[in-house]
Design a protein around this motif. Structure first.
Motif, mmCIF file in Angstrom:
data_model
loop_
_atom_site.group_PDB
_atom_site.id
_atom_site.type_symbol
_atom_site.label_atom_id
_atom_site.label_comp_id
_atom_site.label_asym_id
_atom_site.label_seq_id
_atom_site.Cartn_x
_atom_site.Cartn_y
_atom_site.Cartn_z
ATOM 1 N N SER A 40 0.822 -1.220 0.000
ATOM 2 C CA SER A 40 0.000 0.000 0.000
ATOM 3 C C SER A 40 0.852 1.264 0.000
ATOM 4 C CB SER A 40 -0.972 -0.004 1.180
ATOM 5 O OG SER A 40 -0.277 0.152 2.403
ATOM 6 N N ILE A 41 1.959 1.236 0.718
ATOM 7 C CA ILE A 41 2.819 2.424 0.732
ATOM 8 C C ILE A 41 3.558 2.568 -0.606
ATOM 9 C CG2 ILE A 41 4.905 1.473 1.799
ATOM 10 C CD1 ILE A 41 4.948 4.065 3.528
ATOM 11 N N ILE A 42 3.905 1.439 -1.229
ATOM 12 C CA ILE A 42 4.541 1.480 -2.550
ATOM 13 C C ILE A 42 3.575 2.097 -3.563
ATOM 14 C CG2 ILE A 42 5.538 0.104 -4.425
ATOM 15 C CD1 ILE A 42 7.241 0.093 -1.836
ATOM 16 N N VAL A 43 2.314 1.668 -3.527
ATOM 17 C CA VAL A 43 1.300 2.219 -4.440
ATOM 18 C C VAL A 43 1.143 3.720 -4.206
ATOM 19 C CG1 VAL A 43 -1.184 2.226 -4.965
ATOM 20 C CG2 VAL A 43 0.055 0.061 -4.784
ATOM 21 N N LYS A 44 1.125 4.137 -2.939
ATOM 22 C CA LYS A 44 0.991 5.564 -2.618
ATOM 23 C C LYS A 44 2.109 6.378 -3.264
ATOM 24 C CE LYS A 44 1.359 8.676 1.401
ATOM 25 N NZ LYS A 44 2.417 9.489 0.836
ATOM 26 N N PHE A 45 3.356 5.938 -3.068
ATOM 27 C CA PHE A 45 4.480 6.686 -3.634
ATOM 28 C C PHE A 45 4.497 6.596 -5.157
ATOM 29 C CE2 PHE A 45 6.345 6.057 0.702
ATOM 30 C CZ PHE A 45 6.290 7.397 1.055
ATOM 31 N N ASP A 46 4.057 5.481 -5.706
ATOM 32 C CA ASP A 46 4.015 5.331 -7.161
ATOM 33 C C ASP A 46 3.040 6.322 -7.781
ATOM 34 O OD1 ASP A 46 4.623 4.060 -9.707
ATOM 35 O OD2 ASP A 46 2.650 3.121 -9.561
ATOM 36 N N THR A 47 1.872 6.489 -7.172
ATOM 37 C CA THR A 47 0.876 7.400 -7.738
ATOM 38 C C THR A 47 1.269 8.868 -7.580
ATOM 39 O OG1 THR A 47 -0.429 7.331 -5.701
ATOM 40 C CG2 THR A 47 -1.046 5.788 -7.443
ATOM 41 N N GLU A 48 2.081 9.169 -6.575
ATOM 42 C CA GLU A 48 2.482 10.564 -6.314
ATOM 43 C C GLU A 48 3.767 10.973 -7.020
ATOM 44 O OE1 GLU A 48 2.809 10.754 -2.070
ATOM 45 O OE2 GLU A 48 0.639 10.679 -1.767
ATOM 46 N N ARG A 49 4.516 10.011 -7.558
ATOM 47 C CA ARG A 49 5.844 10.331 -8.083
ATOM 48 C C ARG A 49 5.815 11.015 -9.437
ATOM 49 N NH1 ARG A 49 8.324 6.053 -11.714
ATOM 50 N NH2 ARG A 49 6.621 4.575 -12.001
ATOM 51 N N ASP A 50 6.890 11.727 -9.721
ATOM 52 C CA ASP A 50 7.142 12.300 -11.044
ATOM 53 C C ASP A 50 7.452 11.127 -11.971
ATOM 54 O OD1 ASP A 50 8.255 13.431 -13.333
ATOM 55 O OD2 ASP A 50 9.542 14.815 -12.230
ATOM 56 N N GLN A 51 6.742 11.005 -13.042
ATOM 57 C CA GLN A 51 6.910 9.857 -13.943
ATOM 58 C C GLN A 51 8.272 9.831 -14.633
ATOM 59 O OE1 GLN A 51 4.734 7.142 -14.104
ATOM 60 N NE2 GLN A 51 4.015 8.256 -12.316
ATOM 61 N N ASN A 52 9.038 10.906 -14.514
ATOM 62 C CA ASN A 52 10.401 10.920 -15.054
ATOM 63 C C ASN A 52 11.414 10.340 -14.065
ATOM 64 O OD1 ASN A 52 9.714 12.159 -17.533
ATOM 65 N ND2 ASN A 52 9.596 14.129 -16.503
ATOM 66 N N GLN A 53 10.951 10.025 -12.860
ATOM 67 C CA GLN A 53 11.835 9.491 -11.826
ATOM 68 C C GLN A 53 11.491 8.017 -11.601
ATOM 69 O OE1 GLN A 53 11.271 11.120 -7.847
ATOM 70 N NE2 GLN A 53 13.479 11.193 -7.621
ATOM 71 N N SER A 54 12.507 7.202 -11.439
ATOM 72 C CA SER A 54 12.258 5.777 -11.216
ATOM 73 C C SER A 54 11.585 5.572 -9.861
ATOM 74 C CB SER A 54 13.561 4.976 -11.277
ATOM 75 O OG SER A 54 14.322 5.185 -10.112
ATOM 76 N N SER A 64 14.142 5.199 -7.024
ATOM 77 C CA SER A 64 14.656 6.501 -6.572
ATOM 78 C C SER A 64 13.612 7.234 -5.734
ATOM 79 C CB SER A 64 15.037 7.375 -7.768
ATOM 80 O OG SER A 64 16.151 6.841 -8.420
ATOM 81 N N THR A 65 12.372 7.173 -6.163
ATOM 82 C CA THR A 65 11.288 7.809 -5.411
ATOM 83 C C THR A 65 11.212 7.235 -4.004
ATOM 84 O OG1 THR A 65 10.015 8.229 -7.423
ATOM 85 C CG2 THR A 65 8.780 8.169 -5.354
ATOM 86 N N LEU A 66 11.329 5.919 -3.884
ATOM 87 C CA LEU A 66 11.243 5.282 -2.569
ATOM 88 C C LEU A 66 12.437 5.644 -1.693
ATOM 89 C CD1 LEU A 66 9.926 1.793 -3.683
ATOM 90 C CD2 LEU A 66 8.622 3.661 -2.632
ATOM 91 N N ARG A 67 13.626 5.660 -2.272
ATOM 92 C CA ARG A 67 14.809 6.054 -1.488
ATOM 93 C C ARG A 67 14.679 7.487 -0.979
ATOM 94 N NH1 ARG A 67 17.550 3.032 -5.655
ATOM 95 N NH2 ARG A 67 18.530 1.183 -4.767
ATOM 96 N N LEU A 68 14.214 8.377 -1.848
ATOM 97 C CA LEU A 68 14.047 9.780 -1.446
ATOM 98 C C LEU A 68 12.942 9.930 -0.405
ATOM 99 C CD1 LEU A 68 14.532 11.541 -4.884
ATOM 100 C CD2 LEU A 68 16.097 11.556 -2.926
ATOM 101 N N ALA A 69 11.899 9.126 -0.490
ATOM 102 C CA ALA A 69 10.826 9.161 0.513
ATOM 103 C C ALA A 69 11.361 8.741 1.876
ATOM 104 C CB ALA A 69 9.678 8.262 0.082
ATOM 105 N N VAL A 70 12.201 7.714 1.893
ATOM 106 C CA VAL A 70 12.816 7.282 3.150
ATOM 107 C C VAL A 70 13.695 8.393 3.704
ATOM 108 C CG1 VAL A 70 14.518 5.683 4.140
ATOM 109 C CG2 VAL A 70 12.684 4.803 2.681
ATOM 110 N N LEU A 71 14.500 9.013 2.855
ATOM 111 C CA LEU A 71 15.369 10.107 3.293
ATOM 112 C C LEU A 71 14.547 11.249 3.880
ATOM 113 C CD1 LEU A 71 18.161 11.451 3.453
ATOM 114 C CD2 LEU A 71 17.805 12.237 1.108
ATOM 115 N N LYS A 72 13.486 11.627 3.188
ATOM 116 C CA LYS A 72 12.626 12.716 3.659
ATOM 117 C C LYS A 72 11.996 12.360 5.009
ATOM 118 C CE LYS A 72 9.071 15.725 1.754
ATOM 119 N NZ LYS A 72 8.195 15.954 0.612
ATOM 120 N N HIS A 73 11.576 11.110 5.153
ATOM 121 C CA HIS A 73 10.982 10.643 6.403
ATOM 122 C C HIS A 73 11.997 10.717 7.548
ATOM 123 C CE1 HIS A 73 8.236 8.318 8.909
ATOM 124 N NE2 HIS A 73 9.273 7.590 9.261
ATOM 125 N N LEU A 74 13.212 10.276 7.279
ATOM 126 C CA LEU A 74 14.258 10.313 8.305
ATOM 127 C C LEU A 74 14.637 11.752 8.665
ATOM 128 C CD1 LEU A 74 16.516 7.367 7.110
ATOM 129 C CD2 LEU A 74 15.051 7.441 9.147
#
Length: 81
Positions: free
Chosen positions: A39-53, A56-66
């Protein structure tokens, strides 16, 4: 050197595999809390810039969370002084 771990998910009706280091998978699971990892993967997938993998989106989300956790700890520590 940290090895990538692949996990597969269904996103918008199609299967996809994502390769991340174990530390990122662990943190994403923690971020998901009571929700499923998918569910969290789907959330980040729908919110991401389609030019970004998605990886990468998931790694940046973790960084932002930390970063938010650290800022919160810093504010709490500062307030206690």
């Amino acid at each position: 050197m940290s090895q990538l771990v692949k996990k597969s998910f269904s996103l918008n009706g199609h299967r996809t595999s994502i390769a991340l280091e174990n530390a990122f998978w662990a943190r994403l699971q923690k971020m998901a809390g009571e929700r499923t990892l998918a569910s969290i993967i789907v959330k980040f997938d729908t919110e991401r810039d389609q030019n970004q993998s998605l990886a990468s989106t998931l790694r940046l989300a973790v960084l932002k969370h930390l970063e938010a956790e650290l800022a919160s700890c810093g504010a709490t520590k500062h307030d206690a002084s």
